[in-house]
Motif scaffolding. Structure first.
Motif: not given
Lengths: 239, 239, 239, 239
Positions: D125-126, D128-129, D132-133, D174
């Motif tokens: 999940k990190a 994907i974050i 995007y960031l 995250y």
């Protein structure tokens, strides 16, 4: 003297709406850190300045209207009408917030809702703090009207907004940072709590009178370099 | 050498008032999170820069005056007069804050009011931190004077202000983020607490001397592209 | 009616991506103070506006598309297509956030993930708050399209972003500050929690319809001074 | 291929200094709320961008250099030299911070100093974050190079800075919001803690490659409207 024109009517309406919006939402801000409090008021000043500076100049605060009259950015009569609108607008805005969040029954309890209180001892220290904080806001506006900024005033709302954030943070512990007579007047009347009200009504006005004279006759050497502000004289037909 | 003119007098007055305002309100900030502390000082730098950059360039900090002299944005004598005014202004500003909030009896208690203290061990780490933080401020100013920014400097007050916010946050835990010799000098004198005062007076000045030379001779290859800053040489009669 | 052109396709894609980005990252923000919450959403609006205003105008929010149609900044059909894209984009964005952080098994638990809830009593107060907060955002956009801002709109993303920060802070305690129907719609559907959903879907749209008419016919006296917004009509072939 | 000129040397030096400054002061930030953490990094990006954009474009982050090469804002060889300088600069910057605050004895303890760790479960999940960031930062830069922003880029440092603030806040819980491979690489090496290092090194680079292609071929329809960025090709002699 300004003719009672449709243009002037719109500008007065803008001041009323802007004051209503800032006072209502500002007083609606509940509890939180002084930082959240400061960014709420600052953000509202950004909205108000951004939306209404094109049309009325977005004074919002009677201190700014006084400064505008002294710097001849706005006519004297228009300035007093602006202040009247700000008075009415902030009254309506406060009333909406008060009915919604301030009390269960209108005029019932004395809740001190949205009242600015002096929390520093002795009280006259709040007076000095208010003078300087309002002075900072007034000076920021004076510079935004200077002719060297006439072309490039797009980020003026951001600058004024962050000045309000900084000033609110400094004064939060002493006087709750009023900087606007009407912002404190209505909460005081509705709570029937007039402690130190002369500080919040008086000092901002003193700063609003003294500083523009200093700006005009000391800094600018009386040369009247004030730009015709957005929404001000330019749109008046008698010119 | 600059003639003692009315224009120069006004510019010096502006530096004095700006330094007084920032030092007074900055020291008036009471207790709060490092974030609120940072936004208070940052907001005050925005006010000062916004209001006075038109007239004097709004140095406020002697480090900026030193950098200005090196970049030939201001005359050497004017620079020293600016620094004198900043010294006097911050003294008055601190005195007002000290009398109001720092002590009950003037010169009575040793309260460490508004003193910047080293809270990192060993002390020389604060020295390096102060060098870099002041360097960031000085570099931000150097770039604001570059000729590519001559036209578009309206948001310079915002940028400098947010740089001060960021720098204050970084240094808050180590050295209370001075970045200005006079900001720390007066609190130290009034508290008679001279611990590590050489860090706060010395390092900002070292940064203010080294970085403009690097800017001028390394980045700009000695081409002197420095813009005539607002309120600076342009208004001087001898040019 | 707008031809189905490549240009239009790109603009619609931009709206979809911008809505996806804001909804995904906004809902990914976990727990924190209302200030951190406000700066997260505000920062995302800055990114979205900065990146996509050149091409599509970066409405992101259907309320802005409605206002754009009323102010004739964008064609009516294009506006509805924009809103469709925002609906799809925020659905995808929410879904990614929901799968990642909202639940262990999709459609399994009713976690109220990213749902905006009314925390003020009685509920109709949230309705008034949402009306005013959305109104602030819409007015800020209206002013950004005014022809006096046509040249100087570089800092528009900053201003809109800080308006969102301020508005989010004010509403945080009452209604979680929706200001965008789709932002609340998808979390409500996935959690099957439709309490007060009419507030979050209805009031922003009411504000988005009333305020541009006020702007156009009252403030601008019906003179249609709306600038052709970036990425809007200008790039349409039929003009 | 770029000639090894004095101009290029200065630009490379600027990238080295900017990366050193941001990495050193960013890692020097101690403990505090995620909001203070976000404003520290954001403020440093403002300083770096403000001071060095004139000369080198102030990439600071290798992802931005990759995006610049793809958008032909900078030559390919120059881009790789920029990245080398960023690698060296952030290494020196981290080393200074590490020696001062990270450990008592160099290479002694494994303190995880300034390491970005994945605090979300499961780890992907990190990933994907971070995608995007970093994507938000890259898109913000892409838009700052667009020719419609060529004239008016004065507030670009402010916008990039606040984008970093918002993105840092979202990712804080995250993945500690890396967005820059070198920012995480050196802390990982010095702590010998390579957990999930592929996320921090890999995902930003993936975003930096994919998004500029999308920008160029989808948004701009391959029309290469990229402005010659400040400090970029314009100053190269071979043009």
């Amino acid at each position: 003297m300004a003719k009672w024109s449709k243009q002037l009517f719109i500008r007065l309406l803008c001041e009323l709406i802007a004051s209503l919006l800032v006072q209502f939402l500002g007083c609606s801000f509940g509890q939180g850190s002084s930082l959240a409090y400061a960014f709420s008021w600052g953000g509202l000043i950004i909205v108000g300045t951004m939306a209404f500076r094109i049309i009325s100049g977005a004074h919002i605060n009677p201190c700014i209207s006084i400064a505008s009259m002294i710097l001849k950015n706005i006519k004297v009569l228009d300035g007093f009408l602006y202040m009247l609108m700000q008075l009415v607008g902030s009254a309506i805005g406060f009333l909406i917030a008060y009915v919604m969040f301030g009390s269960n029954t209108l005029f019932g309890a004395n809740t001190n809702y949205c009242v600015t209180t002096v929390t520093v001892d002795p009280w006259w220290k709040a007076l000095i703090i208010e003078f300087y904080l309002t002075g900072a806001w007034v000076l920021a506006f004076c510079s935004s009207w200077h002719e060297s900024n006439q072309e490039l005033n797009e980020s003026v709302s951001l600058k004024i907004g962050l000045v309000v954030v900084g000033a609110t943070l400094v004064g939060a512990q002493y006087s709750h940072t009023c900087m606007n007579p009407f912002r404190s007047l209505w909460p005081a009347i509705f709570s029937m709590n007039f402690d130190h009200i002369y500080i919040y009504v008086g000092m901002p006005i003193v700063a609003a009178i003294l500083l523009p004279f200093a700006w005009l006759y000391i800094y600018l050497l009386g040369e009247e370099e004030t730009a015709k502000g957005p929404g001000a004289e330019v749109k008046n037909e008698e010119e």
